[in-house]
Design a protein around this motif. Sequence first.
Motif, short mmCIF file in Angstrom:
data_model
loop_
_atom_site.label_atom_id
_atom_site.label_comp_id
_atom_site.label_asym_id
_atom_site.label_seq_id
_atom_site.Cartn_x
_atom_site.Cartn_y
_atom_site.Cartn_z
N ASP A 36 0.89 -0.93 -0.29
CA ASP A 36 0.00 -0.33 0.41
C ASP A 36 0.97 0.92 -0.06
O ASP A 36 1.78 1.73 0.91
CB ASP A 36 -0.68 0.07 1.18
CG ASP A 36 -2.06 0.70 1.20
OD1 ASP A 36 -1.94 1.94 0.54
OD2 ASP A 36 -3.43 0.29 1.24
N LYS A 37 0.63 2.47 -1.00
CA LYS A 37 1.87 3.74 -1.19
C LYS A 37 0.98 3.98 -0.51
O LYS A 37 1.50 5.68 -0.68
CB LYS A 37 1.90 3.48 -2.67
CG LYS A 37 2.07 2.26 -3.79
CD LYS A 37 3.44 1.52 -2.25
CE LYS A 37 4.41 0.52 -3.81
NZ LYS A 37 5.03 0.12 -3.51
N LEU A 38 -0.04 4.20 -0.07
CA LEU A 38 -0.42 5.71 1.25
C LEU A 38 0.16 5.61 2.16
O LEU A 38 1.44 5.25 2.65
CB LEU A 38 -1.90 5.26 1.62
CG LEU A 38 -3.53 4.53 1.27
CD1 LEU A 38 -4.32 4.05 2.01
CD2 LEU A 38 -3.82 6.42 0.59
N GLU A 39 0.82 7.28 2.36
CA GLU A 39 1.49 8.02 3.34
C GLU A 39 2.17 7.03 4.11
O GLU A 39 0.63 6.79 5.32
CB GLU A 39 1.23 9.09 3.34
CG GLU A 39 2.25 10.06 4.34
CD GLU A 39 1.88 11.95 4.20
OE1 GLU A 39 2.18 12.23 4.76
OE2 GLU A 39 1.04 12.36 3.53
N GLN A 41 1.90 4.15 5.34
CA GLN A 41 2.19 2.55 5.32
C GLN A 41 2.75 1.94 4.54
O GLN A 41 3.79 2.43 3.96
CB GLN A 41 0.48 2.32 3.90
CG GLN A 41 -0.71 3.17 4.44
CD GLN A 41 -1.31 2.19 6.04
OE1 GLN A 41 -0.80 2.50 6.82
NE2 GLN A 41 -2.15 1.93 5.19
N TYR A 51 -6.06 -1.36 8.69
CA TYR A 51 -5.93 -0.14 8.28
C TYR A 51 -7.49 0.12 7.96
O TYR A 51 -8.38 1.65 8.38
CB TYR A 51 -5.31 0.29 6.40
CG TYR A 51 -5.79 1.79 6.03
CD1 TYR A 51 -5.39 2.93 6.69
CD2 TYR A 51 -7.19 1.45 5.21
CE1 TYR A 51 -5.47 3.94 5.96
CE2 TYR A 51 -6.67 2.27 4.66
CZ TYR A 51 -6.50 3.80 4.58
OH TYR A 51 -6.66 4.93 4.46
N GLN A 106 -7.88 5.81 -7.20
CA GLN A 106 -6.80 4.25 -6.32
C GLN A 106 -6.29 4.08 -7.77
O GLN A 106 -6.88 3.45 -8.93
CB GLN A 106 -7.36 2.92 -5.78
CG GLN A 106 -7.94 3.73 -4.72
CD GLN A 106 -9.18 4.35 -4.45
OE1 GLN A 106 -9.98 4.22 -5.15
NE2 GLN A 106 -9.44 5.09 -3.30
N TRP A 119 -2.15 2.53 -5.12
CA TRP A 119 -1.29 3.71 -5.02
C TRP A 119 -2.71 4.35 -4.83
O TRP A 119 -3.90 4.57 -5.33
CB TRP A 119 -0.66 4.34 -6.21
CG TRP A 119 0.10 3.40 -6.27
CD1 TRP A 119 2.15 4.24 -5.97
CD2 TRP A 119 0.87 2.38 -7.28
NE1 TRP A 119 2.43 3.06 -6.35
CE2 TRP A 119 2.68 2.21 -7.16
CE3 TRP A 119 0.14 1.56 -7.89
CZ2 TRP A 119 3.15 1.19 -7.26
CZ3 TRP A 119 0.04 0.10 -7.84
CH2 TRP A 119 1.72 0.08 -8.23
N GLU A 120 -2.68 5.75 -4.58
CA GLU A 120 -4.66 6.59 -4.27
C GLU A 120 -4.18 8.20 -4.20
O GLU A 120 -3.16 8.40 -3.68
CB GLU A 120 -4.94 6.08 -2.54
CG GLU A 120 -6.79 7.07 -2.68
CD GLU A 120 -7.16 6.63 -1.80
OE1 GLU A 120 -7.93 6.93 -1.20
OE2 GLU A 120 -6.56 5.57 -0.81
#
Length: 149
Positions: A36-39, A41, A51, A106, A119-120
Amino acid sequence: MSDSEANKAIVRRYFEMFNSGDLSQLADIVSEDYGDKLEGQTSGIEVVRSYLQGLKASFPDFTWTIEQIIAEGDRVAVMNRVSGTQVHDFGDIKATGNRVDFAAFQFYRIADGKLAEHWEVADFAKFQEQLTAKPAATAFKSFQNALKD
């Protein structure tokens, strides 16, 4: 069914699972090393499970509604609406009872029939503003206001 259609079906199944709040099928949909490329994560299915459970705990009626979905090769792009009501604390934001509704985009990579990476880009400024009921003074809003003067 084409690979692209099968990949879109996996993403739809993921959204439906989240919306229902039943994460029992998560391992069937998400790879063990899901990235998960969220900030902030880190990778792994247990990270995404935590999450998602946290989101549903803070916003029990949180839903992701797909507005557009496009697939090519091993990639699936989704434009969706995110909405829900904050009834429990969300991180350091105390429960407000406020309803949130914002856009998100996404991008998923599918491998071996499962979600492998995510990615989001989302309107997190609007999300924050709706929770705090304080208009966010973003650089873009300031720029737009300066153009009006």
